[in-house]
Scaffold this motif. Structure first.
Motif, PDB file in Angstrom:
ATOM      1  N   CYS A   9       0.830  -1.207   0.000  1.00 30.95           N
ATOM      2  CA  CYS A   9       0.000   0.000   0.000  1.00 30.95           C
ATOM      3  C   CYS A   9       0.867   1.260   0.000  1.00 30.95           C
ATOM      4  N   VAL A  10       1.874   1.303   0.872  1.00 33.75           N
ATOM      5  CA  VAL A  10       2.737   2.491   0.979  1.00 33.75           C
ATOM      6  C   VAL A  10       3.466   2.738  -0.331  1.00 33.75           C
ATOM      7  N   PHE A  11       4.048   1.678  -0.921  1.00 33.27           N
ATOM      8  CA  PHE A  11       4.822   1.867  -2.148  1.00 33.27           C
ATOM      9  C   PHE A  11       3.948   2.085  -3.380  1.00 33.27           C
ATOM     10  N   SER A  12       2.643   1.856  -3.240  1.00 35.99           N
ATOM     11  CA  SER A  12       1.750   2.225  -4.339  1.00 35.99           C
ATOM     12  C   SER A  12       1.454   3.729  -4.313  1.00 35.99           C
ATOM     13  N   GLY A  80       0.404   6.352   7.167  1.00 37.15           N
ATOM     14  CA  GLY A  80      -0.766   6.723   7.973  1.00 37.15           C
ATOM     15  C   GLY A  80      -2.067   6.535   7.208  1.00 37.15           C
ATOM     16  N   ARG A  81      -2.088   6.923   5.945  1.00 39.52           N
ATOM     17  CA  ARG A  81      -3.301   6.772   5.126  1.00 39.52           C
ATOM     18  C   ARG A  81      -3.643   5.297   4.925  1.00 39.52           C
ATOM     19  N   CYS A  82      -2.621   4.487   4.657  1.00 37.32           N
ATOM     20  CA  CYS A  82      -2.861   3.055   4.450  1.00 37.32           C
ATOM     21  C   CYS A  82      -3.430   2.408   5.711  1.00 37.32           C
ATOM     22  N   ILE A  83      -2.855   2.752   6.865  1.00 33.66           N
ATOM     23  CA  ILE A  83      -3.348   2.190   8.127  1.00 33.66           C
ATOM     24  C   ILE A  83      -4.775   2.659   8.395  1.00 33.66           C
ATOM     25  N   LYS A  85      -7.071   3.603   6.248  1.00 33.10           N
ATOM     26  CA  LYS A  85      -8.019   2.948   5.336  1.00 33.10           C
ATOM     27  C   LYS A  85      -8.232   1.494   5.728  1.00 33.10           C
ATOM     28  N   ALA A  86      -7.145   0.813   6.089  1.00 35.13           N
ATOM     29  CA  ALA A  86      -7.262  -0.600   6.471  1.00 35.13           C
ATOM     30  C   ALA A  86      -8.093  -0.776   7.738  1.00 35.13           C
ATOM     31  N   GLN A  87      -7.976   0.189   8.667  1.00 37.41           N
ATOM     32  CA  GLN A  87      -8.714   0.093   9.924  1.00 37.41           C
ATOM     33  C   GLN A  87     -10.088   0.757   9.863  1.00 37.41           C
ATOM     34  N   ASP A  92     -12.904   9.578   8.829  1.00 43.55           N
ATOM     35  CA  ASP A  92     -12.953  10.366  10.066  1.00 43.55           C
ATOM     36  C   ASP A  92     -11.556  10.749  10.548  1.00 43.55           C
ATOM     37  N   ARG A  93     -10.631  10.954   9.622  1.00 43.36           N
ATOM     38  CA  ARG A  93      -9.235  11.182  10.000  1.00 43.36           C
ATOM     39  C   ARG A  93      -8.972  12.585  10.543  1.00 43.36           C
TER      40      ARG A  93
END
Length: 197
Positions: A9-12, A80-83, A85-87, A92-93
């Protein structure tokens, strides 16, 4: 989220590359490098407590020199964005971002107070560098938070001069000016002490 999925996710969203290939980007890199070299030179000429401060400052500035063009804070933002979205809390960030920024401001204030207290006897010799360091670290950390309103503020331009240039180069200039002052002042003090003997 497994580490493999997180890395994918991060490297995408982020790839290691020159983050700011503009003239001002390279001017900022040169500023970081110059301030780091000056801090390292001051480190060589100072007493024990001041040596620690200038050594840490030089190491931080060398790290920020590398970070400026590798854009590692964007990797942190992507993580942070990947985490989020996954959670399932990405939508609501905003409250998290506000808390993160408030935490950065509070941490910077506490570090400033602690460093001021620890270096209180030498503060008159390094207050400008200390202020510049707190300014820079706060700027980099808040920039990494990816808070949209802060991005708008630092992207604001006055007569083609962007606020992020003023903020980042301002912190670097404070450190470089203080280091240069210490370098120019030290020989005079040594000469004066030799003359008194």
């Amino acid at each position: 989220m497994t580490p493999d999925i997180l890395w994918t996710c991060v490297f995408s969203r982020w790839t290691p590359k020159i983050g700011d290939p503009t003239v001002m980007g390279w001017v900022t890199v040169a500023g970081y490098l110059l301030a780091a070299v000056l801090a390292a030179l001051v480190f060589r000429k100072q007493t024990a407590r001041q040596r620690i401060f200038w050594l840490i400052l030089a190491m931080i500035l060398f790290a920020l020199t590398i970070n400026k063009q590798l854009d590692l804070q964007s990797a942190l933002t992507a993580t942070g964005r990947c985490i989020a979205k996954a959670q399932g809390w990405y939508a609501d960030r905003r409250p998290f971002q506000v808390k993160f920024i408030m935490g950065i401001v509070a941490t910077s204030a506490l570090i400033s107070i602690a460093l001021t207290w620890a270096m209180r006897r030498e503060l008159r010799d390094m207050w400008l560098a200390l202020l510049g360091l707190v300014f820079l670290l706060s700027f980099v950390a808040i920039r990494a938070a990816g808070f949209h309103h802060f991005d708008q503020l630092i992207g604001y331009q006055i007569n083609s001069i962007r606020m992020n240039w003023v903020m980042e180069l301002g912190g670097i200039a404070m450190i470089a000016a203080n280091a240069l002052y210490r370098l120019l002042r030290t020989p005079r003090k040594m000469v004066a002490s030799h003359q008194s003997v």
